[in-house]
Enzyme design. Structure first.
Site, PDB file in Angstrom:
ATOM      1  N   GLU A 177       0.663  -1.035  -0.563  1.00  0.00           N
ATOM      2  CA  GLU A 177      -0.181   0.074  -0.134  1.00  0.00           C
ATOM      3  C   GLU A 177       0.905   1.202   0.115  1.00  0.00           C
ATOM      4  O   GLU A 177       0.637   2.264   1.020  1.00  0.00           O
ATOM      5  CB  GLU A 177      -1.201  -0.035   1.092  1.00  0.00           C
ATOM      6  CG  GLU A 177      -1.650  -1.126   1.095  1.00  0.00           C
ATOM      7  CD  GLU A 177      -2.454  -1.391   2.413  1.00  0.00           C
ATOM      8  OE1 GLU A 177      -2.871  -0.447   3.049  1.00  0.00           O
ATOM      9  OE2 GLU A 177      -4.028  -2.398   2.235  1.00  0.00           O
ATOM     10  N   ASN A 218       1.609  -5.027  -3.015  1.00  0.00           N
ATOM     11  CA  ASN A 218       0.544  -5.302  -2.726  1.00  0.00           C
ATOM     12  C   ASN A 218      -0.970  -3.934  -2.400  1.00  0.00           C
ATOM     13  O   ASN A 218       0.244  -2.804  -1.893  1.00  0.00           O
ATOM     14  CB  ASN A 218       0.222  -6.773  -1.780  1.00  0.00           C
ATOM     15  CG  ASN A 218      -0.781  -7.048  -2.006  1.00  0.00           C
ATOM     16  OD1 ASN A 218      -1.821  -7.461  -2.771  1.00  0.00           O
ATOM     17  ND2 ASN A 218      -1.239  -6.718  -0.288  1.00  0.00           N
ATOM     18  N   HIS A 254     -10.602  -5.589  -2.626  1.00  0.00           N
ATOM     19  CA  HIS A 254     -11.464  -5.232  -1.187  1.00  0.00           C
ATOM     20  C   HIS A 254     -12.914  -3.869  -1.873  1.00  0.00           C
ATOM     21  O   HIS A 254     -12.929  -3.325  -2.199  1.00  0.00           O
ATOM     22  CB  HIS A 254     -10.676  -4.142  -0.032  1.00  0.00           C
ATOM     23  CG  HIS A 254     -10.004  -5.499   1.007  1.00  0.00           C
ATOM     24  ND1 HIS A 254     -10.477  -6.489   1.627  1.00  0.00           N
ATOM     25  CD2 HIS A 254      -8.920  -5.197   0.899  1.00  0.00           C
ATOM     26  CE1 HIS A 254      -9.518  -6.911   2.042  1.00  0.00           C
ATOM     27  NE2 HIS A 254      -8.212  -5.998   1.731  1.00  0.00           N
ATOM     28  N   GLU A 282      -7.062 -10.442  -1.474  1.00  0.00           N
ATOM     29  CA  GLU A 282      -7.575 -10.082  -0.206  1.00  0.00           C
ATOM     30  C   GLU A 282      -8.799  -9.838  -0.830  1.00  0.00           C
ATOM     31  O   GLU A 282      -9.660  -9.073  -0.087  1.00  0.00           O
ATOM     32  CB  GLU A 282      -7.196  -8.726   0.700  1.00  0.00           C
ATOM     33  CG  GLU A 282      -5.423  -9.130   0.441  1.00  0.00           C
ATOM     34  CD  GLU A 282      -4.879  -7.643   1.348  1.00  0.00           C
ATOM     35  OE1 GLU A 282      -5.813  -7.096   2.664  1.00  0.00           O
ATOM     36  OE2 GLU A 282      -3.632  -7.899   1.596  1.00  0.00           O
ATOM     37  N   ASP A 284     -12.862  -9.712  -0.920  1.00  0.00           N
ATOM     38  CA  ASP A 284     -14.728  -9.563  -0.114  1.00  0.00           C
ATOM     39  C   ASP A 284     -14.606  -8.902  -0.446  1.00  0.00           C
ATOM     40  O   ASP A 284     -14.149  -7.820  -1.378  1.00  0.00           O
ATOM     41  CB  ASP A 284     -14.073  -9.612   1.400  1.00  0.00           C
ATOM     42  CG  ASP A 284     -13.198  -8.131   1.923  1.00  0.00           C
ATOM     43  OD1 ASP A 284     -12.872  -6.902   1.326  1.00  0.00           O
ATOM     44  OD2 ASP A 284     -12.498  -8.501   2.825  1.00  0.00           O
TER      45      ASP A 284
END
Ligand code: G3I
Length: 485
Positions: A177, A218, A254, A282, A284
């Protein structure tokens, strides 16, 4: 250098599953370590997980983020983690604040427990994460280090963590990030003190510490083509031109229900075309609560879209979901009013999203309820009869019966509905009862888990109300809408 480190892989796909270095036997010593740590190690032989079997057959990775506390304290969580996933990421236990809370003081307890679980269950590990502005102890972020010393601090940390697990971690999220949404560099102690070169330095340090791991950058909101993913694209190209050891890009994904970037596959492909691997790291998909049945189905479509986008690109090596059961997700803590983002609901039952992932991996997407197969009885996959048996001024006794019309027998069920006028269940029988807000969930008791095709089950309850007692009109059985008689 990168080609050498990448030995044995010419593409992102592995023809016969993971390379030998990740296929460990469950040694007696290892089992003892896990047992001592209180972590359940379900035997892979007992697991009937369909996702990992399907993924293995395709040389694809389906992973989950695992919290070590849940592995230790929740055997249903550990069972699902082992049964369904062939890859794993530590949700928190490999982060800087977990492993080096004070300078030179390392705490390996959580990270070792996680690694032991992954090894015991033959899961490819994504190390997460070496350099990140968040979950960074204040001795680093407020340390007031000059450039030379901070670089040394970063190198010591990377050496210690990546070095400890060298040869056991398939991929490292080396830097996490580091861009803002507009593609500018994020301010952090690393960027502010070292400038952009900290990213190349960190990658080189990680390659030194673990020459076998594949090294990733990432981030979130880089799943589609936008200013932030453009910044990664430009940086990746520049790092590769300089010979910096970068192997892949992790797109966190996300996502919000109904807002899946339509250009995800194109975005993945452009990084692959640079010669990089890509992983969805990741995933979701959050829903504004309470989640309706149609929103759960929309979410399933979203999962399917992401799976398809990754699987369509040869160098997209796998998809990791950020957790397993909705109740442990980070989402409600951070996004007020949102939840239900994962593949399994609070009763550990697979959601429509699970079956969508299963189908994307080549399975039949069949939930055993027959809902999608056109083989239901005349009332659809299920029929519900709801009745008030007895009522007084502040409460009532209710009964709900369902008939299972799918062609295959059920081995476990979950019935759900939403009360329209503030009713609150105070006790229930013939099932496990819970209520969250206005949503009531009843799952089977051990003695009535099995329901044959055409079979019926009745459950009963007492509830309070404040004067209104409107009957619910929509019910789901194992996530599928039922007809109401
Ligand atoms: O460990 C403490 C515990 O001692 C304390 O009692 C408790 C009280 O709140 O907090 C615990 O720490 C929490 C930690 O998770 C471990 O459970 C933190 O408050 C909480 O903020 C932290 O959240 C994690 C978050 O990263 C932090 O940024 C989430 O679990 C984790 O899922 C999330 O994961 C990140 C990825 O690493 C990077 N990408 C985004 C993703 C979601 O935010």
């Amino acid at each position: 250098m990168r080609e050498e480190r990448r030995r044995g892989r010419s593409t992102g796909r592995r023809p016969d599953g993971r390379p030998a270095r990740f296929r460990w036997w469950i040694g007696a010593a290892l089992t003892a370590v896990c047992t001592a740590a209180g972590i359940a190690i379900p035997s892979p032989a007992q697991a009937d997980g369909e996702l990992r079997d399907l993924a293995d057959a395709r040389g694809f990775e389906i992973g989950a983020a695992l919290g070590v506390d849940h592995l230790a304290n929740d055997s249903r969580f550990a069972d699902l983690a082992a049964a369904e996933f062939n890859a794993a990421t530590a949700e928190n236990s490999m982060k800087w604040d977990a492993v080096q809370p004070s300078r030179g003081q390392f705490d390996w307890s959580g990270a070792d427990d996680f690694m032991a679980f992954a090894r015991a269950n033959d899961q490819a590990v994504r190390g997460h994460t070496l350099v990140w502005h968040s979950q960074l102890p204040s001795w680093v972020s407020n340390g007031g280090f000059g450039a030379g010393e901070l670089r040394g601090v970063m190198e010591d940390h990377i050496d210690a963590v990546a070095g400890r697990y060298a040869g056991q971690v398939a991929y490292w999220d080396v830097v996490n990030e580091m861009f803002n949404e507009d593609g500018s560099w994020r301010q952090s102690v690393f960027y502010d003190t070292l400038g952009e070169s900290y990213v190349a330095d960190a990658l080189r340090m990680a390659a030194e510490a673990d020459p076998n791991a594949e090294l990733y950058l990432n981030d979130y909101n880089i799943d589609g083509i936008n200013a932030k993913s453009d910044a990664y694209y430009d940086l990746a190209r520049s790092l590769l031109n300089q010979g910096v050891p970068l192997d892949g890009i992790g797109m966190q994904a996300h996502l919000i229900n109904g807002q899946i970037p339509s250009d995800m596959q194109r975005n993945i492909q452009r990084f692959a075309d640079l010669g990089l691997d890509v992983a969805i790291t990741e995933l979701d998909i959050r829903i504004q609560m309470p989640a309706s049945q149609s929103e759960l189905e929309q979410q399933a479509q979203g999962y399917r879209t992401v799976m398809d986008a990754c699987m369509a690109v040869d160098r997209c090596i796998g998809v990791t979901v950020w957790g397993i059961v909705d109740q442990y997700s980070w989402v409600p803590d951070v996004f007020d009013g949102y939840g239900a983002p994962l593949l399994f609901n609070d009763s550990y039952q697979p959601k429509p999203a699970y079956y969508a992932v299963q189908e994307a991996l080549g399975g039949d997407g069949d939930d055993g309820g027959g809902g999608d197969d056109g083989d239901d009885g005349p009332g659809g996959p299920c029929e519900v009869d709801y009745s008030v048996q007895n009522e007084w001024n502040s409460g009532f006794t209710g009964q709900v019966s369902f008939t299972h019309n799918g062609s295959s027998a059920l081995d476990g069920w979950e019935l759900q509905w939403t009360f329209p006028s503030g009713q609150q269940v105070t006790s229930g029988w013939s099932g496990e009862w819970s209520q969250s807000g206005s949503t009531v969930t009843v799952s089977n008791a051990s003695w009535n888990a099995a329901v044959q095709s055409g079979g019926s089950v009745s459950v009963g309850f007492n509830a309070s109300h404040n004067g209104g007692n409107t009957a619910p009109t929509a019910f789901t059985l194992n996530g599928q809408s039922c007809a109401v008689s």
